[in-house]
Design a protein around this motif. Structure first.
Motif, PDB file in Angstrom:
ATOM      1  N   ASP A 126      -3.792  10.161  -0.900  1.00 34.84           N
ATOM      2  CA  ASP A 126      -4.808   9.116  -0.741  1.00 34.84           C
ATOM      3  C   ASP A 126      -4.721   8.541   0.669  1.00 34.84           C
ATOM      4  O   ASP A 126      -4.622   7.346   0.869  1.00 34.84           O
ATOM      5  CB  ASP A 126      -4.586   8.017  -1.784  1.00 34.84           C
ATOM      6  CG  ASP A 126      -5.764   7.040  -1.829  1.00 34.84           C
ATOM      7  OD1 ASP A 126      -6.888   7.453  -1.494  1.00 34.84           O
ATOM      8  OD2 ASP A 126      -5.537   5.864  -2.181  1.00 34.84           O
ATOM      9  N   ARG A 127      -4.739   9.434   1.635  1.00 39.01           N
ATOM     10  CA  ARG A 127      -4.608   9.007   3.024  1.00 39.01           C
ATOM     11  C   ARG A 127      -5.836   9.429   3.818  1.00 39.01           C
ATOM     12  O   ARG A 127      -6.589  10.310   3.411  1.00 39.01           O
ATOM     13  CB  ARG A 127      -3.354   9.601   3.648  1.00 39.01           C
ATOM     14  CG  ARG A 127      -3.407  11.128   3.783  1.00 39.01           C
ATOM     15  CD  ARG A 127      -2.089  11.701   4.243  1.00 39.01           C
ATOM     16  NE  ARG A 127      -2.195  13.150   4.472  1.00 39.01           N
ATOM     17  CZ  ARG A 127      -1.185  13.917   4.832  1.00 39.01           C
ATOM     18  NH1 ARG A 127       0.024  13.384   5.009  1.00 39.01           N
ATOM     19  NH2 ARG A 127      -1.357  15.221   5.029  1.00 39.01           N
ATOM     20  N   SER A 128      -6.008   8.813   4.957  1.00 39.57           N
ATOM     21  CA  SER A 128      -7.131   9.117   5.848  1.00 39.57           C
ATOM     22  C   SER A 128      -6.586   9.403   7.245  1.00 39.57           C
ATOM     23  O   SER A 128      -5.489   8.962   7.597  1.00 39.57           O
ATOM     24  CB  SER A 128      -8.103   7.936   5.913  1.00 39.57           C
ATOM     25  OG  SER A 128      -8.633   7.627   4.641  1.00 39.57           O
TER      26      SER A 128
ATOM     27  N   PHE B 186       0.864  -1.189   0.000  1.00 37.79           N
ATOM     28  CA  PHE B 186       0.000   0.000   0.000  1.00 37.79           C
ATOM     29  C   PHE B 186       0.900   1.239   0.000  1.00 37.79           C
ATOM     30  O   PHE B 186       1.653   1.470   0.944  1.00 37.79           O
ATOM     31  CB  PHE B 186      -0.862  -0.005   1.260  1.00 37.79           C
ATOM     32  CG  PHE B 186      -2.285   0.437   1.045  1.00 37.79           C
ATOM     33  CD1 PHE B 186      -2.619   1.342   0.047  1.00 37.79           C
ATOM     34  CD2 PHE B 186      -3.295  -0.038   1.854  1.00 37.79           C
ATOM     35  CE1 PHE B 186      -3.915   1.751  -0.140  1.00 37.79           C
ATOM     36  CE2 PHE B 186      -4.617   0.354   1.683  1.00 37.79           C
ATOM     37  CZ  PHE B 186      -4.924   1.260   0.675  1.00 37.79           C
TER      38      PHE B 186
ATOM     39  N   SER C 164      -3.431   4.739   5.328  1.00 37.40           N
ATOM     40  CA  SER C 164      -4.137   4.291   4.122  1.00 37.40           C
ATOM     41  C   SER C 164      -4.956   3.069   4.517  1.00 37.40           C
ATOM     42  O   SER C 164      -4.431   2.146   5.156  1.00 37.40           O
ATOM     43  CB  SER C 164      -3.148   3.922   3.016  1.00 37.40           C
ATOM     44  OG  SER C 164      -2.414   5.050   2.589  1.00 37.40           O
TER      45      SER C 164
ATOM     46  N   HIS D  17       1.210   5.541   8.227  1.00 37.89           N
ATOM     47  CA  HIS D  17       2.127   6.554   7.692  1.00 37.89           C
ATOM     48  C   HIS D  17       2.940   7.146   8.845  1.00 37.89           C
ATOM     49  O   HIS D  17       2.588   8.196   9.397  1.00 37.89           O
ATOM     50  CB  HIS D  17       1.344   7.678   7.013  1.00 37.89           C
ATOM     51  CG  HIS D  17       0.621   7.272   5.774  1.00 37.89           C
ATOM     52  ND1 HIS D  17       0.552   8.073   4.651  1.00 37.89           N
ATOM     53  CD2 HIS D  17      -0.068   6.142   5.459  1.00 37.89           C
ATOM     54  CE1 HIS D  17      -0.149   7.464   3.704  1.00 37.89           C
ATOM     55  NE2 HIS D  17      -0.551   6.294   4.186  1.00 37.89           N
TER      56      HIS D  17
ATOM     57  N   TRP E 293      -1.636   9.699   9.994  1.00 33.40           N
ATOM     58  CA  TRP E 293      -2.366   9.328   8.784  1.00 33.40           C
ATOM     59  C   TRP E 293      -2.237   7.836   8.507  1.00 33.40           C
ATOM     60  O   TRP E 293      -1.286   7.183   8.948  1.00 33.40           O
ATOM     61  CB  TRP E 293      -1.828  10.120   7.586  1.00 33.40           C
ATOM     62  CG  TRP E 293      -1.861  11.597   7.797  1.00 33.40           C
ATOM     63  CD1 TRP E 293      -0.817  12.394   8.168  1.00 33.40           C
ATOM     64  CD2 TRP E 293      -3.005  12.451   7.702  1.00 33.40           C
ATOM     65  NE1 TRP E 293      -1.223  13.696   8.301  1.00 33.40           N
ATOM     66  CE2 TRP E 293      -2.562  13.771   8.013  1.00 33.40           C
ATOM     67  CE3 TRP E 293      -4.346  12.258   7.371  1.00 33.40           C
ATOM     68  CZ2 TRP E 293      -3.422  14.855   8.018  1.00 33.40           C
ATOM     69  CZ3 TRP E 293      -5.188  13.340   7.360  1.00 33.40           C
ATOM     70  CH2 TRP E 293      -4.739  14.623   7.679  1.00 33.40           C
TER      71      TRP E 293
ATOM     72  N   ASP F 287       1.027   7.358   0.120  1.00 29.31           N
ATOM     73  CA  ASP F 287       0.648   8.466  -0.754  1.00 29.31           C
ATOM     74  C   ASP F 287      -0.150   9.491   0.043  1.00 29.31           C
ATOM     75  O   ASP F 287      -1.256   9.211   0.522  1.00 29.31           O
ATOM     76  CB  ASP F 287      -0.177   7.933  -1.925  1.00 29.31           C
ATOM     77  CG  ASP F 287      -0.481   8.997  -2.966  1.00 29.31           C
ATOM     78  OD1 ASP F 287      -0.163  10.173  -2.694  1.00 29.31           O
ATOM     79  OD2 ASP F 287      -1.040   8.662  -4.013  1.00 29.31           O
TER      80      ASP F 287
ATOM     81  N   LYS G 162     -12.280   2.476  -1.135  1.00 30.37           N
ATOM     82  CA  LYS G 162     -11.532   3.369  -2.003  1.00 30.37           C
ATOM     83  C   LYS G 162     -11.761   3.001  -3.466  1.00 30.37           C
ATOM     84  O   LYS G 162     -12.161   1.873  -3.782  1.00 30.37           O
ATOM     85  CB  LYS G 162     -10.038   3.292  -1.675  1.00 30.37           C
ATOM     86  CG  LYS G 162      -9.655   3.985  -0.370  1.00 30.37           C
ATOM     87  CD  LYS G 162      -8.151   3.975  -0.186  1.00 30.37           C
ATOM     88  CE  LYS G 162      -7.739   4.712   1.077  1.00 30.37           C
ATOM     89  NZ  LYS G 162      -8.054   6.150   1.021  1.00 30.37           N
TER      90      LYS G 162
ATOM     91  N   THR H 273      -8.473   0.460   3.336  1.00 33.29           N
ATOM     92  CA  THR H 273      -9.585   0.075   2.473  1.00 33.29           C
ATOM     93  C   THR H 273     -10.053  -1.319   2.885  1.00 33.29           C
ATOM     94  O   THR H 273      -9.680  -1.818   3.943  1.00 33.29           O
ATOM     95  CB  THR H 273      -9.174   0.131   0.982  1.00 33.29           C
ATOM     96  OG1 THR H 273     -10.332  -0.050   0.166  1.00 33.29           O
ATOM     97  CG2 THR H 273      -8.134  -0.926   0.647  1.00 33.29           C
TER      98      THR H 273
END
Length: 499
Positions: A115-117, A109, A265, A251, A263, A112, A169, A267
């Protein structure tokens, strides 16, 4: 960056001497006989950590193979050195920030930033994106900076108690519940963490172990596998306890010289297909059309109201109590009297409306061949449920209109107050059932008095609120008479009492 969960302190504990601190997996398991319990502010993290420790023990011990070996392990008083040897063997798979195979994550993964949450996506007790809960106001654009120990605990809790939150996602399937996302988790509890883990170490025969594998012994799902919407049954207990519910990548970053995680990533992960009653820490109920379904929390309902589901079923009942509870009762030494911890979440679709942790004693009388205590418990719980239904009728009498009654019930917490009071009284019922000697009539009469008292205490604020006019006072008198009749019909004669 390195943070290995085998040795680094990240799980909160309390020792027998009262000291509190954090330890890694190896020190916790080797010192479990000196630890009272695990601790965490999140019930989900607490439940998930128990399952993680159990998965390690099942694999390290290659067992227990049955009640005999389980009793021998309990009698030994501490876990053997094989546990340390096993963790040394697999230590490289427990690195939270490994570049290739980070623990319970997907190394492919990309990190990025576009494209992070927020890291709060990992905690159901926080509000983020579609993962909404009540009473929380976290900001999506300003997430907390978690320490490695904090984010490790959140990650374990999220993978275990994941719930469907709708769309995934782009390029990934929708998310679904994890194996216990919709279930009430049941944990038999002993005097020490060692006892607690032994009580939950159900039979794990060699033939089962040969097919099973936890996440650290298996390769993480690939990008192509996740995009194909993978669905399968668990291979065994440790696969189930460490299910890959979400595809995650943390992250990590340096903030003021320290490693922090803000943060993530995240899904969809592996979907658990329809299964039989295969989770030892879950109670199941029979449904004529759907078969066995896991017991769960209602939106506003304590699990104590379904306490029978934890016990050997009465004649004619098709319920399946948790295997872990039966195992605990079978291997516990005389006088040990395990307690039970129940953890779960009430939901409105993908929104969590409540999360709960309840702990209760387990009187041996409730597991004896003589079903008297279980029969009395069933009768007492049914009386409470009928009284709760009667409270709705009281509100209808207060308003004289069903539609208005529904609006009043939303505004006036009559039933919530009643059930809150009954929950406080429930341990006294269990205490009475622990020493049941006659036909149970004394325990039933004491419980009836508790119902009456809680009903009138719940009604009292309503009576006071409806006193501003003659019309309101007449309505309150109607409702009081209705309550008195309902309690009389349900519970029988007693001295006069009013709000």
């Amino acid at each position: 960056m390195k943070f290995n969960l085998v040795s680094e302190p990240w799980i909160r504990i309390q020792t027998l001497s009262g000291e509190r601190g954090m330890r890694g997996l190896k020190p916790i398991l080797l010192g479990a006989h000196e630890i009272v319990r695990l601790e965490d502010e999140s019930p989900f993290v607490l439940g998930a950590l128990h399952r993680l420790l159990l998965a390690v023990l099942h694999r390290a011990l290659c067992g227990p193979e049955g009640f005999r070996s389980a009793r021998e392990l309990l009698a030994a008083g501490r876990f053997p050195d094989e546990v340390a040897d096993y963790l040394d063997q697999w230590e490289h798979r427990f690195d939270l920030f490994d570049d290739v195979a980070p623990f319970w994550q997907a190394g492919w993964f990309p990190l990025d930033a576009s494209d992070r949450s927020p890291v709060t996506m990992l905690a159901v007790q926080h509000t983020t994106g579609n993962n909404k809960v009540l009473f929380d106001h976290s900001w999506d654009d300003s997430p907390p900076a978690l320490t490695p120990s904090e984010v490790a605990r959140w990650l374990v809790g999220a993978q275990s108690f994941a719930i469907s939150s709708g769309k995934g996602k782009a390029g990934f399937p929708h998310t679904k519940d994890g194996p216990i996302g919709a279930a009430a988790l049941v944990v038999p509890v002993g005097r020490t963490l060692f006892q607690t883990l032994c009580f939950n170490l159900v039979s794990y025969p060699k033939e089962t172990a040969a097919m099973d594998a936890p996440i650290w012994e298996a390769a993480a799902p690939t990008l192509e596998e996740i995009q194909r919407r993978p669905e399968r049954k668990p291979k065994g207990i440790t696969d189930l306890y460490t299910w890959h519910s979400r595809t995650v990548r943390l992250h990590p970053e340096m903030i003021d010289g320290d490693v922090r995680v803000r943060w993530v990533s995240i899904t969809s992960g592996i979907f658990a297909s329809e299964r039989e009653a295969d989770d030892p820490m879950v109670a199941y109920r029979s449904d004529e059309k759907k078969g066995l379904l896991p017991r769960r929390y209602g939106q506003d309902r304590g699990f104590w109201r379904d306490f029978q589901a934890l016990l050997p079923p009465l004649e004619g009942k098709g319920d399946h109590p948790p295997l872990a509870l039966r195992h605990a009762e079978e291997i516990a030494e005389p006088g040990a009297e395990p307690r039970v911890m129940v953890i779960g979440q009430g939901r409105d679709q993908s929104k969590v409306t409540l999360w709960r942790l309840e702990t209760y004693p387990l009187p041996p009388t409730l597991f004896s061949e003589d079903a008297l205590a279980r029969e009395v418990l069933a009768e007492c719980l049914e009386l409470a449920e009928n009284a709760g239904k009667a409270m709705r009728g009281v509100i209808a009498a207060l308003t004289g209109d069903l539609d208005e009654a529904r609006r009043v019930m939303d505004r006036e917490p009559l039933q919530r107050n009643f059930w809150s009071g009954m929950e406080e009284e429930f341990p006294s019922l269990l205490a009475a059932l622990a020493v049941i000697e006659d036909d149970g009539s004394r325990a039933k009469e004491e419980w009836k008095e508790k119902i009456r008292s809680c009903a009138w205490r719940a009604f009292a604020p309503i009576a006071r609120a409806y006193s501003r006019s003659g019309e309101e006072m007449r309505a309150a008198i109607r409702a009081e008479r209705k309550l008195r009749r309902e309690l009389h019909d349900l519970l029988g004669e007693r001295k006069e009492e009013s709000a």
